[in-house]
Motif scaffolding. Structure first.
Motif, mmCIF file in Angstrom:
data_model
loop_
_atom_site.group_PDB
_atom_site.id
_atom_site.type_symbol
_atom_site.label_atom_id
_atom_site.label_comp_id
_atom_site.label_asym_id
_atom_site.label_seq_id
_atom_site.Cartn_x
_atom_site.Cartn_y
_atom_site.Cartn_z
ATOM 1 N N LYS A 1 -6.399 -35.144 -116.650
ATOM 2 C CA LYS A 1 -5.406 -35.902 -115.899
ATOM 3 C C LYS A 1 -4.245 -35.062 -115.374
ATOM 4 O O LYS A 1 -3.510 -35.523 -114.507
ATOM 5 C CB LYS A 1 -4.831 -37.028 -116.776
ATOM 6 C CG LYS A 1 -5.856 -38.042 -117.257
ATOM 7 C CD LYS A 1 -5.199 -39.064 -118.172
ATOM 8 C CE LYS A 1 -6.229 -40.022 -118.760
ATOM 9 N NZ LYS A 1 -5.609 -40.979 -119.703
ATOM 10 N N GLU A 2 -4.048 -33.857 -115.921
ATOM 11 C CA GLU A 2 -2.881 -33.072 -115.539
ATOM 12 C C GLU A 2 -3.286 -31.725 -114.961
ATOM 13 O O GLU A 2 -4.439 -31.299 -115.062
ATOM 14 C CB GLU A 2 -1.962 -32.887 -116.751
ATOM 15 C CG GLU A 2 -1.425 -34.215 -117.293
ATOM 16 C CD GLU A 2 -0.448 -34.033 -118.436
ATOM 17 O OE1 GLU A 2 0.283 -33.017 -118.438
ATOM 18 O OE2 GLU A 2 -0.418 -34.891 -119.335
ATOM 19 N N ASN A 3 -2.293 -31.051 -114.375
ATOM 20 C CA ASN A 3 -2.525 -29.728 -113.788
ATOM 21 C C ASN A 3 -2.475 -28.685 -114.901
ATOM 22 O O ASN A 3 -1.407 -28.247 -115.317
ATOM 23 C CB ASN A 3 -1.459 -29.431 -112.732
ATOM 24 C CG ASN A 3 -1.646 -28.064 -112.103
ATOM 25 O OD1 ASN A 3 -2.646 -27.393 -112.333
ATOM 26 N ND2 ASN A 3 -0.668 -27.640 -111.324
ATOM 27 N N SER B 1 -3.697 -37.267 -109.354
ATOM 28 C CA SER B 1 -2.536 -36.406 -109.108
ATOM 29 C C SER B 1 -2.842 -35.483 -107.938
ATOM 30 O O SER B 1 -3.963 -34.978 -107.817
ATOM 31 C CB SER B 1 -2.180 -35.592 -110.358
ATOM 32 O OG SER B 1 -3.183 -34.647 -110.643
ATOM 33 N N PHE B 2 -1.849 -35.284 -107.083
ATOM 34 C CA PHE B 2 -2.006 -34.461 -105.876
ATOM 35 C C PHE B 2 -0.887 -33.411 -105.863
ATOM 36 O O PHE B 2 0.290 -33.751 -106.001
ATOM 37 C CB PHE B 2 -1.917 -35.323 -104.617
ATOM 38 C CG PHE B 2 -2.939 -36.425 -104.573
ATOM 39 C CD1 PHE B 2 -4.170 -36.214 -103.973
ATOM 40 C CD2 PHE B 2 -2.680 -37.662 -105.139
ATOM 41 C CE1 PHE B 2 -5.123 -37.220 -103.935
ATOM 42 C CE2 PHE B 2 -3.622 -38.682 -105.112
ATOM 43 C CZ PHE B 2 -4.850 -38.453 -104.510
ATOM 44 N N LYS C 1 -6.458 -33.955 -108.567
ATOM 45 C CA LYS C 1 -7.194 -34.235 -109.801
ATOM 46 C C LYS C 1 -7.405 -35.740 -109.872
ATOM 47 O O LYS C 1 -6.449 -36.517 -109.822
ATOM 48 C CB LYS C 1 -6.424 -33.746 -111.022
ATOM 49 C CG LYS C 1 -7.141 -34.063 -112.340
ATOM 50 C CD LYS C 1 -6.552 -33.309 -113.496
ATOM 51 C CE LYS C 1 -7.008 -31.863 -113.481
ATOM 52 N NZ LYS C 1 -6.636 -31.156 -114.721
ATOM 53 N N ILE C 2 -8.665 -36.132 -109.952
ATOM 54 C CA ILE C 2 -9.030 -37.550 -109.912
ATOM 55 C C ILE C 2 -9.520 -37.963 -111.296
ATOM 56 O O ILE C 2 -10.437 -37.365 -111.839
ATOM 57 C CB ILE C 2 -10.149 -37.804 -108.876
ATOM 58 C CG1 ILE C 2 -9.827 -37.115 -107.549
ATOM 59 C CG2 ILE C 2 -10.398 -39.282 -108.698
ATOM 60 C CD1 ILE C 2 -8.560 -37.573 -106.880
ATOM 61 N N HIS C 3 -8.894 -38.966 -111.858
ATOM 62 C CA HIS C 3 -9.355 -39.498 -113.147
ATOM 63 C C HIS C 3 -9.501 -41.000 -113.002
ATOM 64 O O HIS C 3 -8.539 -41.703 -112.725
ATOM 65 C CB HIS C 3 -8.358 -39.178 -114.257
ATOM 66 C CG HIS C 3 -8.773 -39.729 -115.590
ATOM 67 N ND1 HIS C 3 -9.719 -39.109 -116.383
ATOM 68 C CD2 HIS C 3 -8.398 -40.844 -116.263
ATOM 69 C CE1 HIS C 3 -9.898 -39.809 -117.474
ATOM 70 N NE2 HIS C 3 -9.108 -40.869 -117.435
#
Length: 834
Positions: A542-544, A812-813, A801-803
């Motif tokens: 879910k995160e960078n 998140s973009f 990131k696609i969850h």
């Protein structure tokens, strides 16, 4: 008017067959309409019996009506007409569900003067025209035996039979044939039925959305018990074997479980309006309401517990019945040589116990398990019965905890945990499991209930397939391996409560750890690992994970590199305990990158910067032979790629491969592949219609997306999906990609709803990038809509990131800080929520 009088009225007026079938159809439909009301007043087996009696009445009346049509006022005595209408299968057992087929046997004898074929034909047509779902067989009594030898299914259905109406003489002749069938080649039939059950149980394993009829512990297992009891003992009811095969208490508990399944299956049929035996999530609220449960959450564990009970009972007593047919005298001497103690044997990795052994305290049984060679075992039904009846004192003795600790120290503990689960003593040995016993997890992720999932996780830990994780596990000390296995088993035991399960789990592990006398340091680590057991997968997906702030925040919870290693292996076991492809090449790469990144952070006392990390990766790239043989100009271009994320996300070898493809690109090139999942990789110097591309592929769920500029104006675009595609669909996707270079193409976007409070923008993410997070309802075409908004605002997305789960998405973009986007966040909010 009374139905019988209406029938007589039609016959007297020489009415048509159509009028009769219409009358019966109306009566049957009226009866079906009344079934929900009947179910509310009487459920379970009683409801099925009443339903059976009603069908008996209808079929008897139909038979009488046909005789009246054929013979007029000159009907012979019914006993003189050589026809018997016989119920088969669940209809014969008085367990027929409301939308199941009505299995009939129409049996006759050839007697001069009776046109039996005409009578049977008219009866069948009347039943069909009236809307009854018949599964029927028509046989002369003398043909029954021959028919039963052709197919095991036919023989099984003939075993269960009950006279509905017709000649008692024909029925008597039929019973003689049926008894002959029962006694014929009993051993072959019994072994075939057992083998059939083994295949069925593999096809329909334990599930949180079980097939009430076919699944492990379903009604088929109950039916197998009856078929074998009827074949071997000739009994008409399983209860007759109480005190012979099993105790009254064992039979009582089995019958209570069976009664619940009868109720659930009937409710399913009534709700679906058809034959539906799967307790799907969508049906659960209504089923729970019909059965009088507060909600589906209260009902589901009871259903799973009932299936466990039936599975336990049938496994034990099926084997007890069929033992004489399985005996191989050649093994007698082998058993004697492999006797472990009185009545207990081990042969070829399988443990056996006599059914005649008395109830045994748990400590001697645990001592037996501890003394065994450290390998995987299978357990015979007699051994399962021994543990099912084991006497376990509460509170448990210190000796019991010592023996449990010794079991944890074994390399192969999964088989014993599965034995404890199958025997119904898991929660008695490990009290932390009391709240999660048979507790389903309807989160769109888990496959098994909490208890079984926890055991599956231990199995995954003991059979690690990932070489790197296996290496990490091999490096652990004895104490660390012991600690890890305990945390893997107990990681979800905090569920079933209102509070956060990780917090609860981290607290309730402490008393158990103290009982088995773990060191204080290990107890603290166990508590920490359970408290954060979902953190690694959550951060990775879910995160960078290439951002140092993310890594430092992650490590602040994990605390040190030893916990990091243990958590990495725990996460692997947890994901592999879910089943399916949850742990795949894509997810494993994310977890590995997080582990290596966090490890680097944990081993540096001074915070490393993105620039330092970039330099370290560049050195690895420069040291590769593949890099050294590249033209000097291309080497320079690679090292001057602006995006740090590009270097953080890709392995050194991948960086070189991507750069070489980019260098060879004229206008554009792309690669569409689908090995374990669909992946599209695009290199381009010309514009790409991203909105069109994503909208055209909106039926597929996106896993991740990467967009960046490499060099010489070449942009790199990669998008990975969760699905695997092949054949014509793959060709169609290639056509869509090709068309995406036509900027005039347009696909109508779906209506998407995003609320402002579901969007967050972090302009302090880094000096060069801002992060936009969207946490909203999962909607088809969502990503295409978002990217279309970004294009309209001229926002350059670097990576995404696609969850997603079945119901929610958390995307998140990472955006380049250009065009003053951080001074115009209101425009972003407005366009996304418009």
């Amino acid at each position: 008017m009374d139905l019988v009088l209406q029938i007589e009225n039609i016959i007297e007026k020489n009415g048509s067959d159509f009028e009769l079938s219409k009358l019966f159809k109306a009566y049957i439909n009226e009866y079906k309409t009344s079934l929900p009301e009947l179910f509310q007043s009487t459920q379970g087996k009683d409801f099925l019996v009443k339903h059976t009696k009603k069908l008996d009445f209808i079929l008897s009346l139909m038979y009488k009506t046909i005789l009246r049509r054929v013979f007029g006022n000159y009907i012979p005595m019914r006993s003189s007409i050589p026809i018997a209408v016989v119920a088969l299968g669940s209809y014969a057992r008085e367990q027929l569900c409301v939308h199941s087929d009505i299995d009939l046997l129409l049996v006759y004898e050839k007697v001069e003067g009776y046109n039996t074929s005409l009578i049977i034909e008219k009866l069948l047509y009347l039943a069909w025209d009236a809307g009854l779902k018949l599964g029927h067989r028509v046989h002369e009594t003398g043909d029954l035996f021959q028919a039963s030898t052709q197919d095991i299914t036919i023989r099984t259905s003939l075993l269960e039979s009950r006279l509905i109406t017709g000649s008692p003489f024909t029925w008597h002749a039929t019973q003689k044939e049926l008894n002959k069938i029962r006694l014929f080649e009993q051993k072959e039939f019994i072994l075939a039925k057992v083998e059939e059950a083994v295949k069925r149980r593999k096809k329909y394993p334990v599930s949180m959305q079980p097939n009430i009829k076919e699944s492990v512990g379903g009604l088929r297992d109950s039916q197998l018990l009856f078929w074998l009891a009827l074949t071997i003992y000739g009994v008409g009811n399983l209860r007759e074997l109480s005190q012979i095969l099993f105790s009254d208490e064992e039979y009582k508990n089995y019958r209570i479980a069976l009664e619940l399944l009868f109720r659930v299956r009937s409710a399913l049929h009534l709700i679906a309006g058809k034959q539906e035996d799967r307790l799907l999530l969508e049906y659960m609220p209504q089923v729970a309401q019909m059965l009088g449960f507060k909600d589906a959450a209260k009902m589901a564990p009871k259903v799973l517990e009932a299936q466990w009970r039936i599975n336990n009972f049938s496994q034990i007593f099926v084997k007890k019945m069929v033992r004489p047919y399985l005996v191989d005298l050649r093994n007698v001497s082998k058993f004697r040589k492999n006797r472990l103690r009185k009545g207990i044997y081990e042969l070829e990795g399988r443990l056996y116990a006599s059914y005649n052994l008395k109830v045994t305290p748990i400590n001697p049984l645990l001592e037996l398990l501890v003394s065994l060679q450290d390998k995987n075992y299978n357990f015979d039904a007699g051994f399962l019965l021994l543990f099912t009846n084991a006497k376990i004192l509460q509170p448990k003795q210190s000796k019991t905890y010592t023996l449990i600790k010794e079991l944890f120290a074994k390399k192969n503990m999964y088989c014993f945990l599965k034995l404890f689960y199958d025997a119904g003593i898991l929660h008695l040995l490990f009290s932390n499991f009391r709240k999660v016993l048979h507790l389903p997890q309807f989160d769109g992720y888990h496959t098994f209930a909490v208890d079984l999932h926890s055991i599956k996780c231990v199995e995954a830990l003991e059979n690690i397939k990932d070489p790197f994780i296996q290496k990490l596990h091999d490096e652990l000390s004895y104490d660390e391996k012991l600690l890890l296995k305990i945390t893997v088993l107990f990681h979800d035991t905090g569920k079933g409560r209102k509070q956060d399960h990780s917090e609860i789990g981290s607290k309730i592990i402490i008393p158990f750890a103290k009982h088995i006398k773990l060191k204080e340091e290990l107890i603290y680590r166990a508590s920490t690992l359970i408290k954060h057991h979902v953190l690694m997968s959550s951060v990775a997906f879910k995160e960078n994970i290439h951002n140092e702030k993310t890594l430092y925040k992650f490590m602040s919870n994990i605390q040190d590199s030893k916990n990091l290693k243990l958590l990495y292996i725990l996460t692997y076991a947890d994901m592999n305990g879910v089943a399916g492809d949850t742990y795949n090449s894509f997810n494993s790469k994310l977890l590995y990158d997080l582990y290596t990144g966090a490890l680097e952070v944990s081993q540096n006392s001074n915070r490393i910067t993105d620039a330092t990390k970039r330099i370290n990766i560049e050195k690895k790239v420069q040291n590769l032979e593949e890099f050294k043989i590249l033209p000097k100009l291309l080497q320079t271009k690679i090292l001057r790629i602006e995006s740090n994320l590009f270097f953080f996300k890709h392995l050194p070898q991948e960086i070189i491969t991507i750069a070489k493809k980019a260098n060879d690109t004229k206008e554009y090139s792309y690669n569409v592949k689908s090995t374990t999942y669909l992946s599209i990789e695009i290199f381009r110097r010309i514009p790409l219609n991203v909105g069109y591309l994503l909208a055209s592929l909106s039926r597929l769920d996106v896993r991740s997306m990467e967009i960046l500029t490499l060099f010489d104006g070449v942009k790199y675009f990669r998008i990975d999906f969760t699905e695997f595609v092949e054949g014509n669909e793959l060709i169609l996707i290639e056509e869509i990609v090709e068309n995406a270079f036509d900027m005039t193409r347009h696909v109508e976007l779906k209506n998407i709803v995003i609320k402002k409070n579901e969007i967050s923008i972090d302009c302090e993410h880094s000096l060069t990038h801002a992060e936009l997070m969207i946490n909203t309802t999962n909607q088809k075409g969502l990503l295409a809509y978002i990217m279309n908004c970004f294009e309209e605002l001229r926002i350059n997305i670097v990576t995404a990131k696609i969850h997603s789960t079945k119901y929610k998405v958390r995307d998140s973009f990472l955006m380049e800080k250009q065009n003053e986007i951080c001074n115009n966040t209101d425009k972003i909010y407005k366009l996304l929520t418009n």
